[in-house]
Design an enzyme around this catalytic site. Structure first.
Site, PDB file in Angstrom:
ATOM      1  N   PRO A 189       6.897 -89.241  -9.478  1.00 27.64           N
ATOM      2  CG  PRO A 189       8.509 -87.774  -8.634  1.00 27.64           C
ATOM      3  CD  PRO A 189       7.040 -87.922  -8.842  1.00 27.64           C
ATOM      4  CG  MET A 190       6.735 -93.776  -8.139  1.00 30.89           C
ATOM      5  SD  MET A 190       5.241 -94.801  -8.295  1.00 30.89           S
ATOM      6  CE  MET A 190       4.652 -94.306  -9.925  1.00 30.89           C
ATOM      7  CD  GLN A 206      11.582 -86.068  -7.847  1.00 24.30           C
ATOM      8  OE1 GLN A 206      11.956 -87.231  -7.803  1.00 24.30           O
ATOM      9  NE2 GLN A 206      10.654 -85.572  -7.032  1.00 24.30           N
ATOM     10  CB  CYS A 223      13.967 -89.432  -2.222  1.00 24.24           C
ATOM     11  SG  CYS A 223      14.609 -91.119  -2.339  1.00 24.24           S
ATOM     12  CE  LYS A 244       6.139 -86.565  -4.785  1.00 24.91           C
ATOM     13  NZ  LYS A 244       6.526 -87.310  -3.586  1.00 24.91           N
ATOM     14  CG  HIS A 258       4.682 -88.429   0.614  1.00 21.82           C
ATOM     15  ND1 HIS A 258       5.429 -89.430   0.064  1.00 21.82           N
ATOM     16  CD2 HIS A 258       3.740 -89.052   1.364  1.00 21.82           C
ATOM     17  CE1 HIS A 258       4.966 -90.607   0.461  1.00 21.82           C
ATOM     18  NE2 HIS A 258       3.948 -90.385   1.258  1.00 21.82           N
ATOM     19  N   GLY A 264       0.334 -89.206  -1.567  1.00 21.54           N
ATOM     20  CA  GLY A 264       0.419 -90.181  -0.493  1.00 21.54           C
ATOM     21  C   GLY A 264      -0.879 -90.916  -0.241  1.00 21.54           C
ATOM     22  N   GLY A 287       0.964 -92.224  -6.922  1.00 31.35           N
ATOM     23  CA  GLY A 287       2.177 -92.975  -7.183  1.00 31.35           C
ATOM     24  C   GLY A 287       1.924 -94.431  -7.488  1.00 31.35           C
TER      25      GLY A 287
END
Length: 331
Positions: free
Chosen positions: A12-13, A66, A96, A135, A167, A208, A229
């Site tokens: 998810p970005m 997400q 995040c 996550k 991550h 990552g 990602g």
């Protein structure tokens, strides 16, 4: 344990994994698990129309939503809404590092509140039948990457979460920007590998710094799944190799041109709905990366797709600037 195959997923970005990007990704891979951008509970419960935050097309499946939030009741309500909207999984963001989400107790700062995450997971699982996953990072700030990560995983797993995508970097909530947090804290893949060895009963995925399918294959020797990602966005042709390399199946795209042309009906439909061409084609700018004519393709779209009235002719003209030279990567 979920039956959803998450061997390879696209992370998810924010601003990137929109519904338009996800439709494009499906011209390259059928099997990758796709994620939405993070959507906050407030946006879902109070935003209007809900379609703006939850809308998606059938072609995007398998698809995970997400969520960003920390209130167990709100997260449970949003998880139930996600299931009603047809999502295959709901994932809680505990990774995040941005200031905005910290101030609302969303994202990586929740690694300091494992009990709160556990309560949220328990409430979400009671509200839905689809998988609820987490996550996270390997830690935040001065947390111990061994003791504190182990404590976090154990507390949240005891609440019923059996799938963690980790991550493999710490997040420094003090002193680093969100952008810096994606690069400066060192990667520690070994810590995630140990986590899997310590918890064979859990699904442990890694995220990552992964840039190639060879990187992914190497990680899959140690963990259950990989999540990619930025590379999947900036070099989308990577996705064309996912199905043959990781699932042993042919992918949908015979070539880069074929992928672009497969998206053409979708672009036409979205333009008819009132979308602007540049909002759609921005996700394709990296498709011909490293190919003869690739720069001309990007330049033509960058200079013309934002103009009023820009339509399919601009897209077709851009495609005409690049020669088709490369087939799908070998498995």
């Amino acid at each position: 344990m979920s039956q959803l195959d998450r061997t390879f997923s696209v992370a998810p970005m924010m601003d990137w994994t929109t519904r338009d990007y996800r439709a494009f990704a499906r011209t390259l891979t059928r099997r990758a698990l796709l994620y939405t951008e993070m959507v906050t509970t407030g946006a879902i419960l109070h935003g209007s129309p809900r379609e703006r935050f939850l809308g998606h097309a059938e072609v995007e499946h398998p698809l995970a939503l997400q969520l960003g939030g920390s209130d167990a009741g709100a997260l449970a309500e949003c998880a139930a809404i996600a299931e009603a909207w047809g999502y295959d999984e709901v994932n809680l963001n505990v990774g995040c590092p941005s200031d905005r989400v910290q101030n609302n107790l969303i994202g990586a700062c929740l690694m300091g509140h494992p009990g709160k995450v556990a309560a949220a997971v328990r409430a979400m699982r009671e509200a839905v039948s689809i998988p609820v996953t987490v996550k996270c990072r390997i830690g935040i700030d001065d947390q111990d990457e061994d003791a504190d990560l182990e404590h976090f995983i154990r507390v949240v797993a005891d609440a019923g979460c059996d799938t963690f995508i980790v991550h493999a970097r710490k997040a420094w909530l003090e002193g680093l920007s969100p952008k810096e947090n994606r690069d400066i804290p060192p990667l520690n893949y070994g810590r995630v590998h140990r986590l899997k060895r310590q918890h064979p009963e859990l699904h442990i995925g890694i995220n990552g710094g992964l840039k190639t399918l060879d990187d992914c294959r190497e990680q899959l020797r140690h963990v259950d799944s990989v999540m990619v990602g930025r590379e999947a966005y900036q070099n989308p042709w990577l996705l064309a190799g996912v199905d043959p390399a990781l699932y042993g199946e042919p992918g949908p795209a015979a070539s880069r041109h074929a992928a672009a042309l497969a998206l053409r009906p979708y672009i036409a439909r979205r333009l008819a709905e009132g979308a602007r061409l540049n909002h759609l084609t921005r996700h394709l700018l990296g498709l011909f990366q490293g190919q003869p004519g690739g720069r001309r393709f990007r330049r033509h779209l960058s200079e013309n797709a934002h103009r009023d009235g820009a339509g399919l002719q601009v897209f077709d003209d851009a495609l005409g600037l690049v020669a088709e030279r490369e087939a799908v990567p070998a498995a």
